[in-house]
Write an enzyme that holds these catalytic residues in place. Sequence first.
Site, PDB file in Angstrom:
ATOM      1  N   VAL A  20      57.810  -6.415  64.184  1.00  0.00           N
ATOM      2  CA  VAL A  20      56.631  -6.276  63.327  1.00  0.00           C
ATOM      3  C   VAL A  20      56.930  -6.730  61.902  1.00  0.00           C
ATOM      4  O   VAL A  20      56.133  -7.427  61.282  1.00  0.00           O
ATOM      5  CB  VAL A  20      56.134  -4.812  63.329  1.00  0.00           C
ATOM      6  CG1 VAL A  20      55.033  -4.600  62.299  1.00  0.00           C
ATOM      7  CG2 VAL A  20      55.631  -4.422  64.720  1.00  0.00           C
TER       8      VAL A  20
ATOM      9  N   ARG B  70      62.993  -3.942  71.260  1.00  0.00           N
ATOM     10  CA  ARG B  70      62.322  -4.188  69.994  1.00  0.00           C
ATOM     11  C   ARG B  70      60.921  -4.768  70.150  1.00  0.00           C
ATOM     12  O   ARG B  70      60.701  -5.701  70.925  1.00  0.00           O
ATOM     13  CB  ARG B  70      63.153  -5.159  69.141  1.00  0.00           C
ATOM     14  CG  ARG B  70      62.569  -5.328  67.731  1.00  0.00           C
ATOM     15  CD  ARG B  70      63.341  -6.296  66.891  1.00  0.00           C
ATOM     16  NE  ARG B  70      62.798  -6.339  65.535  1.00  0.00           N
ATOM     17  CZ  ARG B  70      62.786  -7.405  64.761  1.00  0.00           C
ATOM     18  NH1 ARG B  70      63.331  -8.536  65.186  1.00  0.00           N
ATOM     19  NH2 ARG B  70      62.256  -7.369  63.556  1.00  0.00           N
ATOM     20  N   LEU B  71      59.990  -4.189  69.398  1.00  0.00           N
ATOM     21  CA  LEU B  71      58.696  -4.793  69.126  1.00  0.00           C
ATOM     22  C   LEU B  71      58.756  -5.276  67.688  1.00  0.00           C
ATOM     23  O   LEU B  71      58.762  -4.469  66.753  1.00  0.00           O
ATOM     24  CB  LEU B  71      57.563  -3.784  69.315  1.00  0.00           C
ATOM     25  CG  LEU B  71      56.150  -4.279  68.990  1.00  0.00           C
ATOM     26  CD1 LEU B  71      55.748  -5.401  69.933  1.00  0.00           C
ATOM     27  CD2 LEU B  71      55.145  -3.141  69.063  1.00  0.00           C
TER      28      LEU B  71
ATOM     29  N   SER C 274      44.433   3.408  63.315  1.00  0.00           N
ATOM     30  CA  SER C 274      43.600   4.348  64.056  1.00  0.00           C
ATOM     31  C   SER C 274      43.217   5.534  63.182  1.00  0.00           C
ATOM     32  O   SER C 274      43.942   5.893  62.252  1.00  0.00           O
ATOM     33  CB  SER C 274      44.367   4.837  65.299  1.00  0.00           C
ATOM     34  OG  SER C 274      43.696   5.905  65.927  1.00  0.00           O
ATOM     35  N   GLY C 275      42.109   6.191  63.534  1.00  0.00           N
ATOM     36  CA  GLY C 275      41.639   7.349  62.775  1.00  0.00           C
ATOM     37  C   GLY C 275      42.140   8.677  63.303  1.00  0.00           C
ATOM     38  O   GLY C 275      41.619   9.723  62.915  1.00  0.00           O
TER      39      GLY C 275
ATOM     40  N   CYS D 175      59.379   0.398  68.503  1.00  0.00           N
ATOM     41  CA  CYS D 175      60.396   0.066  69.476  1.00  0.00           C
ATOM     42  C   CYS D 175      60.639   1.228  70.422  1.00  0.00           C
ATOM     43  O   CYS D 175      60.034   2.283  70.322  1.00  0.00           O
ATOM     44  CB  CYS D 175      61.695  -0.295  68.762  1.00  0.00           C
ATOM     45  SG  CYS D 175      61.504  -1.578  67.497  1.00  0.00           S
TER      46      CYS D 175
ATOM     47  N   GLU E 144      57.953   2.830  61.496  1.00  0.00           N
ATOM     48  CA  GLU E 144      57.705   2.109  60.249  1.00  0.00           C
ATOM     49  C   GLU E 144      57.910   3.066  59.085  1.00  0.00           C
ATOM     50  O   GLU E 144      57.398   4.191  59.108  1.00  0.00           O
ATOM     51  CB  GLU E 144      56.271   1.564  60.198  1.00  0.00           C
ATOM     52  CG  GLU E 144      55.885   0.622  61.324  1.00  0.00           C
ATOM     53  CD  GLU E 144      56.599  -0.714  61.277  1.00  0.00           C
ATOM     54  OE1 GLU E 144      57.235  -1.016  60.235  1.00  0.00           O
ATOM     55  OE2 GLU E 144      56.539  -1.448  62.277  1.00  0.00           O
TER      56      GLU E 144
END
Length: 616
Positions: free
Chosen positions: A53, A50-51, A379-380, A2, A80
């Site tokens: 998830v 807000r996104l 992602s790495g 977010c 998160e």
Amino acid sequence: MCGITGWVAFDRDLTVEGPVLDAMTATQLCRGPDAGGVHLERHAALGHRRLAVIDIEGGTQPMTVEHDGRVLAALTYSGEVYNHRELRAELEAAGHRFRTRSDTEVVLHAYLEWGERLAERLNGMFAFAVWDTRTEELLLVRDRMGVKPLYYHPTRHGVVFGSEAKAVLAHPSVRPVVDLDGLREMFAVTKSPGRTIYRGVAEVRPGHVVRIRREGVSVRRYWALEAREHTHDLDATVTTVRALLDDIVHRQLEADVPLCSLLSGGLDSSAVTALAARALRAAGAGPVRSFAVDFTGQSEHFRADEVRSTPDGPFAQLLARHVGADHSVIELDAGALTDPAERAAVLRARDVPGGFGDMDVSLLLLFRGVRRHSTVALSGESADELFGGYRWFHDPRMVAAEDFPWAGALSQLAGAGAGPREQLLDPGLVAKLDVHEYRRARYREALAEVPHLPAADPLERRMREISYLNLTRFVCILLDRKDRMSMANGLEVRVPFCDHRLVQYVFNTPWWMKTFDGREKSLLRAAVKDLLPEEVAQRPKAPYPVVQDPHYPALLRAELAALADEGTAPVLGLLDRRALTDALAPDTDPQSVRLGVDLALDLNTWLTEYRVELEL
């Protein structure tokens, strides 16, 4: 994931300042396209975009906790927390009751239970603000590695804060002033913890808590890399790294929205994709979705150089077939990469110019394509910094240099023949900035922080320093880049290699173990080799790709030539007229001035759109 923002003012009633908070919150729309909200109290105003998830219906923010009809605390949160289930169980045992499944509510109740010490208990990537109505104080908290950004501007009677500098700059009392130190920070190719280019705007340092009271601002560090004796032998170390990676990736697969991985075909992204594929199969969840970027005509234009010996595409396809991934390639052409609108979008996402040129634009466009299918991507990022993947870990001259070892590497990343980024700047300005000395001062500050073990041999001591510099200075540049390009598209990117348990463990692993087979990232390769095709496992390190189409630098140079002909572009006051004329000459190779042209165009957009006040 977010966007958060807010304003605390102990000298006024903020319940009547809704329009100001709305303007600040609106700057974060791209970070949170799904919903928005505000919370207004007399001395505190919190905004949120807000996104969604986790717990799509229940995770609305800003979130509050009430008792007997009175608000105890309010939270605006981005990120998160991957151990939220364990924390929820612990809090429930202590008497807390929850109304949602969201990790946001867990963080809020964790504050009520443990106060600012909640930070030490969180495993994840996060940046959040808690307003305690009982004591009238604000807490700003940022994750240990600085995956999620958080900025603040102390005022005479409080603070203004936001996920991005643009949210802070949207407040009417904050001016976009950039002085010499601001420009030095911009050009130094290091991200000095706590510093920004804008005067008066600070960044919450990774692993820190900032508390704002009527009495003023205080800062506490709750986490840092520590020097610990490594007691495992090589086999036990490999086993421990693998066990940590299994647990980390498993935790980071939780989402109530479509999830994917970013797959370049290198060791790092291949390891994450393979671990995710394995965990999803075990859970009966189907194949992992993966995405890669490529450029139109790249196979024809590709030329091996000292940092890229092979193109990414074939290796990404090989790994995808090996793990059964549902793989897609997002192909970009020179026209899209030089589109002024896309380049301006990159600048607006970053809030600062002079990033990575087409590497930024291609990342923005890659994430736009990914977002059409997924909301979360693994992602790495940071494996190179952690396991010793870069050339500067292994080149004796770069290791011995009394400077950040990557300082001269940007032109190499742009491809063979690329000149320095500052080549078009006015020589008087360059001399005034003296970026080299500024960077050396920041280097000395960083070295003074490094935790050492007693009686370490000289090589081990120096490699600990190099690792520390990468994990606290260089990786922050890449994490910020990835956050900005992804969140500009409303895409959450998770970075398993930034889990603090793994970082702390590998930081203290002896250098010989990280290179035990004579290669870079030996420890990581050994930990995941059973999951990868041999060709991928043994592939040499290759950085993020650049477009090699000769049309790219030529199109950029034509755009700069048009600005020069107009004669009114604000950037012209910062450039050397003779160097500009030479760069635009027909017989000048566009590739040789690629980075300088990139920077000039970015500076012009920045000066224009942000109405920057330069005080030099």
